[in-house]
Design a protein around this motif. Structure first.
Motif, PDB file in Angstrom:
ATOM      1  N   MET A  61       6.324  -5.174 119.430  1.00  0.00           N
ATOM      2  CA  MET A  61       6.664  -4.303 118.305  1.00  0.00           C
ATOM      3  C   MET A  61       6.746  -2.845 118.766  1.00  0.00           C
ATOM      4  SD  MET A  61       4.628  -3.915 114.687  1.00  0.00           S
ATOM      5  CE  MET A  61       5.148  -2.744 113.461  1.00  0.00           C
ATOM      6  N   LEU A  62       7.841  -2.149 118.392  1.00  0.00           N
ATOM      7  CA  LEU A  62       8.020  -0.765 118.797  1.00  0.00           C
ATOM      8  C   LEU A  62       7.128   0.141 117.955  1.00  0.00           C
ATOM      9  CD1 LEU A  62      11.914  -0.770 119.145  1.00  0.00           C
ATOM     10  CD2 LEU A  62      10.205  -1.066 120.948  1.00  0.00           C
ATOM     11  N   HIS A  63       6.486   1.100 118.633  1.00  0.00           N
ATOM     12  CA  HIS A  63       5.541   1.987 117.948  1.00  0.00           C
ATOM     13  C   HIS A  63       6.265   3.252 117.502  1.00  0.00           C
ATOM     14  CE1 HIS A  63       1.862   3.662 116.678  1.00  0.00           C
ATOM     15  NE2 HIS A  63       1.682   4.473 117.705  1.00  0.00           N
ATOM     16  N   THR A  64       6.516   3.353 116.201  1.00  0.00           N
ATOM     17  CA  THR A  64       7.268   4.483 115.654  1.00  0.00           C
ATOM     18  C   THR A  64       6.488   5.156 114.524  1.00  0.00           C
ATOM     19  OG1 THR A  64       8.394   3.054 114.054  1.00  0.00           O
ATOM     20  CG2 THR A  64       9.471   3.344 116.188  1.00  0.00           C
ATOM     21  N   TYR A  65       7.032   6.274 114.062  1.00  0.00           N
ATOM     22  CA  TYR A  65       6.507   6.948 112.875  1.00  0.00           C
ATOM     23  C   TYR A  65       7.682   7.210 111.948  1.00  0.00           C
ATOM     24  CZ  TYR A  65       8.437  11.154 115.003  1.00  0.00           C
ATOM     25  OH  TYR A  65       9.284  12.069 115.557  1.00  0.00           O
ATOM     26  N   SER A  66       7.410   7.586 110.714  1.00  0.00           N
ATOM     27  CA  SER A  66       8.485   7.810 109.747  1.00  0.00           C
ATOM     28  C   SER A  66       8.091   8.928 108.786  1.00  0.00           C
ATOM     29  CB  SER A  66       8.755   6.531 108.950  1.00  0.00           C
ATOM     30  OG  SER A  66       7.656   6.259 108.090  1.00  0.00           O
ATOM     31  N   LYS A  67       9.006   9.305 107.924  1.00  0.00           N
ATOM     32  CA  LYS A  67       8.707  10.331 106.917  1.00  0.00           C
ATOM     33  C   LYS A  67       7.561   9.889 106.006  1.00  0.00           C
ATOM     34  CE  LYS A  67      13.255  12.507 106.775  1.00  0.00           C
ATOM     35  NZ  LYS A  67      14.466  12.820 105.963  1.00  0.00           N
ATOM     36  N   LYS A  68       7.411   8.587 105.821  1.00  0.00           N
ATOM     37  CA  LYS A  68       6.368   8.075 104.940  1.00  0.00           C
ATOM     38  C   LYS A  68       4.964   8.317 105.489  1.00  0.00           C
ATOM     39  CE  LYS A  68       9.058   4.367 102.742  1.00  0.00           C
ATOM     40  NZ  LYS A  68       9.159   2.890 102.535  1.00  0.00           N
ATOM     41  N   ASP A  69       4.820   8.235 106.823  1.00  0.00           N
ATOM     42  CA  ASP A  69       3.467   8.369 107.382  1.00  0.00           C
ATOM     43  C   ASP A  69       3.273   9.609 108.250  1.00  0.00           C
ATOM     44  OD1 ASP A  69       4.855   7.661 109.683  1.00  0.00           O
ATOM     45  OD2 ASP A  69       3.839   5.742 109.959  1.00  0.00           O
ATOM     46  N   PHE A  70       4.303  10.455 108.383  1.00  0.00           N
ATOM     47  CA  PHE A  70       4.216  11.619 109.269  1.00  0.00           C
ATOM     48  C   PHE A  70       3.066  12.553 108.885  1.00  0.00           C
ATOM     49  CE2 PHE A  70       5.657  15.957 110.520  1.00  0.00           C
ATOM     50  CZ  PHE A  70       5.629  15.775 111.887  1.00  0.00           C
ATOM     51  N   HIS A  71       2.967  12.914 107.613  1.00  0.00           N
ATOM     52  CA  HIS A  71       1.913  13.835 107.187  1.00  0.00           C
ATOM     53  C   HIS A  71       0.535  13.199 107.303  1.00  0.00           C
ATOM     54  CE1 HIS A  71       4.800  16.535 104.636  1.00  0.00           C
ATOM     55  NE2 HIS A  71       4.966  16.673 105.935  1.00  0.00           N
ATOM     56  N   THR A  72       0.443  11.920 107.036  1.00  0.00           N
ATOM     57  CA  THR A  72      -0.838  11.212 107.193  1.00  0.00           C
ATOM     58  C   THR A  72      -1.295  11.258 108.646  1.00  0.00           C
ATOM     59  OG1 THR A  72      -0.327   9.728 105.359  1.00  0.00           O
ATOM     60  CG2 THR A  72      -2.008   8.987 106.918  1.00  0.00           C
ATOM     61  N   ILE A  73      -0.338  11.055 109.566  1.00  0.00           N
ATOM     62  CA  ILE A  73      -0.674  11.109 110.999  1.00  0.00           C
ATOM     63  C   ILE A  73      -1.126  12.518 111.378  1.00  0.00           C
ATOM     64  CG2 ILE A  73       0.235  10.892 113.336  1.00  0.00           C
ATOM     65  CD1 ILE A  73       2.189   8.752 112.159  1.00  0.00           C
ATOM     66  N   CYS A  74      -0.454  13.547 110.854  1.00  0.00           N
ATOM     67  CA  CYS A  74      -0.865  14.934 111.123  1.00  0.00           C
ATOM     68  C   CYS A  74      -2.321  15.155 110.706  1.00  0.00           C
ATOM     69  CB  CYS A  74       0.041  15.913 110.385  1.00  0.00           C
ATOM     70  SG  CYS A  74       1.713  16.055 111.033  1.00  0.00           S
ATOM     71  N   HIS A  75      -2.667  14.680 109.521  1.00  0.00           N
ATOM     72  CA  HIS A  75      -4.040  14.857 109.029  1.00  0.00           C
ATOM     73  C   HIS A  75      -5.041  14.035 109.842  1.00  0.00           C
ATOM     74  CE1 HIS A  75      -3.174  17.439 105.641  1.00  0.00           C
ATOM     75  NE2 HIS A  75      -2.216  16.629 105.222  1.00  0.00           N
ATOM     76  N   THR A  76      -4.627  12.866 110.294  1.00  0.00           N
ATOM     77  CA  THR A  76      -5.491  12.035 111.148  1.00  0.00           C
ATOM     78  C   THR A  76      -5.789  12.751 112.458  1.00  0.00           C
ATOM     79  OG1 THR A  76      -4.626   9.978 110.201  1.00  0.00           O
ATOM     80  CG2 THR A  76      -5.674   9.822 112.355  1.00  0.00           C
ATOM     81  N   LEU A  77      -4.753  13.342 113.051  1.00  0.00           N
ATOM     82  CA  LEU A  77      -4.940  14.091 114.299  1.00  0.00           C
ATOM     83  C   LEU A  77      -5.816  15.320 114.076  1.00  0.00           C
ATOM     84  CD1 LEU A  77      -1.278  13.865 115.645  1.00  0.00           C
ATOM     85  CD2 LEU A  77      -3.297  12.907 116.776  1.00  0.00           C
ATOM     86  N   ALA A  78      -5.616  15.995 112.958  1.00  0.00           N
ATOM     87  CA  ALA A  78      -6.414  17.187 112.643  1.00  0.00           C
ATOM     88  C   ALA A  78      -7.888  16.833 112.484  1.00  0.00           C
ATOM     89  CB  ALA A  78      -5.885  17.848 111.379  1.00  0.00           C
ATOM     90  N   ALA A  79      -8.152  15.651 111.947  1.00  0.00           N
ATOM     91  CA  ALA A  79      -9.545  15.213 111.774  1.00  0.00           C
ATOM     92  C   ALA A  79     -10.208  14.920 113.113  1.00  0.00           C
ATOM     93  CB  ALA A  79      -9.589  13.974 110.882  1.00  0.00           C
ATOM     94  N   LYS A  80      -9.414  14.591 114.103  1.00  0.00           N
ATOM     95  CA  LYS A  80      -9.942  14.250 115.429  1.00  0.00           C
ATOM     96  C   LYS A  80     -10.035  15.462 116.349  1.00  0.00           C
ATOM     97  CE  LYS A  80      -8.142  10.581 117.416  1.00  0.00           C
ATOM     98  NZ  LYS A  80      -7.101   9.613 117.865  1.00  0.00           N
ATOM     99  N   ASP A  81      -9.233  16.500 116.071  1.00  0.00           N
ATOM    100  CA  ASP A  81      -9.130  17.632 116.998  1.00  0.00           C
ATOM    101  C   ASP A  81      -9.105  18.943 116.209  1.00  0.00           C
ATOM    102  OD1 ASP A  81      -7.808  19.717 118.677  1.00  0.00           O
ATOM    103  OD2 ASP A  81      -7.692  18.097 120.138  1.00  0.00           O
ATOM    104  N   ALA A  82     -10.124  19.742 116.391  1.00  0.00           N
ATOM    105  CA  ALA A  82     -10.255  20.995 115.639  1.00  0.00           C
ATOM    106  C   ALA A  82      -9.128  21.980 115.944  1.00  0.00           C
ATOM    107  CB  ALA A  82     -11.602  21.644 115.938  1.00  0.00           C
ATOM    108  N   ASP A  83      -8.609  21.937 117.171  1.00  0.00           N
ATOM    109  CA  ASP A  83      -7.533  22.858 117.523  1.00  0.00           C
ATOM    110  C   ASP A  83      -6.231  22.499 116.821  1.00  0.00           C
ATOM    111  OD1 ASP A  83      -9.020  24.529 119.344  1.00  0.00           O
ATOM    112  OD2 ASP A  83      -9.015  22.825 120.724  1.00  0.00           O
TER     113      ASP A  83
END
Length: 212
Positions: free
Chosen positions: A1-23
């Protein structure tokens, strides 16, 4: 399965990354969410990416716009019909003429089938496209990230990305490629979106206008 992102989950991924990394969180606090930079997965987008190699976004887009004004929608056959003088008038360097024609020839000869490779793995696409003169890892990375929405790319050949990483992490100038990749490991499997956050910070700090 190809690992992609989309408009539906882009902002969620941004917030997930922000929760993991303060910078990364700090980037969003300063500038808000980044745009989801996308392009269609077609020949024309690869032409633009070749034009972007080692020049400013403004210079690349000026050439791209001039070319579109001259020939309309950009196709391999239209590229091959242009003379050196035609391409020079569209701000193409001699080197970029060679690269774009090599891409056009590869598509016309069916050495590369973009519709077919768009369904392949990241590495299969990399292997196929790098056979074309003038296409290296950076060009492939940009195509994978922006045209195919592949989620886990971190193109260290991109100077703006590297400079942004050094800035937000306050890294020493001589940091190695391996050390930077080790930092990015913490952002898997969404290093593409982390890259967009870093570009967002760089563009905002430098007050760069992104035209396309």
């Amino acid at each position: 399965m190809l690992h992609t992102y989309s408009k539906k989950d882009f902002h969620t991924i941004c917030h997930t990354l922000a929760a993991k990394d303060a910078d990364l969180k700090g980037i969003m606090e300063r500038w808000g969410l980044p745009p989801m930079w996308t392009r269609p997965a077609i020949f024309q987008s690869l032409v633009l990416t070749i034009l972007e190699q080692q020049v400013s976004l403004a210079s690349a887009y000026a050439a791209f716009s001039k070319l579109k004004t001259k020939i309309g929608f950009i196709t391999p056959k239209k590229i091959m019909a242009l003379s050196d003088e035609d391409l020079k008038a569209c701000y193409f360097s001699r080197q970029k003429m060679v690269y774009v024609r090599a891409l056009a020839e590869a598509v016309i000869s069916k050495k590369v089938n973009l519709k077919k490779i768009n369904l392949a793995t990241d590495e299969e696409i990399r292997t196929t496209l790098k056979q074309i003169k003038g296409i290296g890892d950076w060009t492939v990375d940009v195509y994978l990230m922006h045209a195919l929405q592949r989620a886990d790319l971190f193109p260290l050949g991109d100077i703006a990305l590297v400079n942004s990483l050094k800035h937000i992490k306050q890294l020493h100038a001589a940091i190695t490629r391996e050390e930077m990749l080790a930092i990015a490991e913490g952002w898997r499997p969404y290093r593409t979106v982390a890259s967009m956050l870093l570009w967002h910070d760089y563009i905002k700090r430098k007050n760069i206008t992104v035209l396309g």
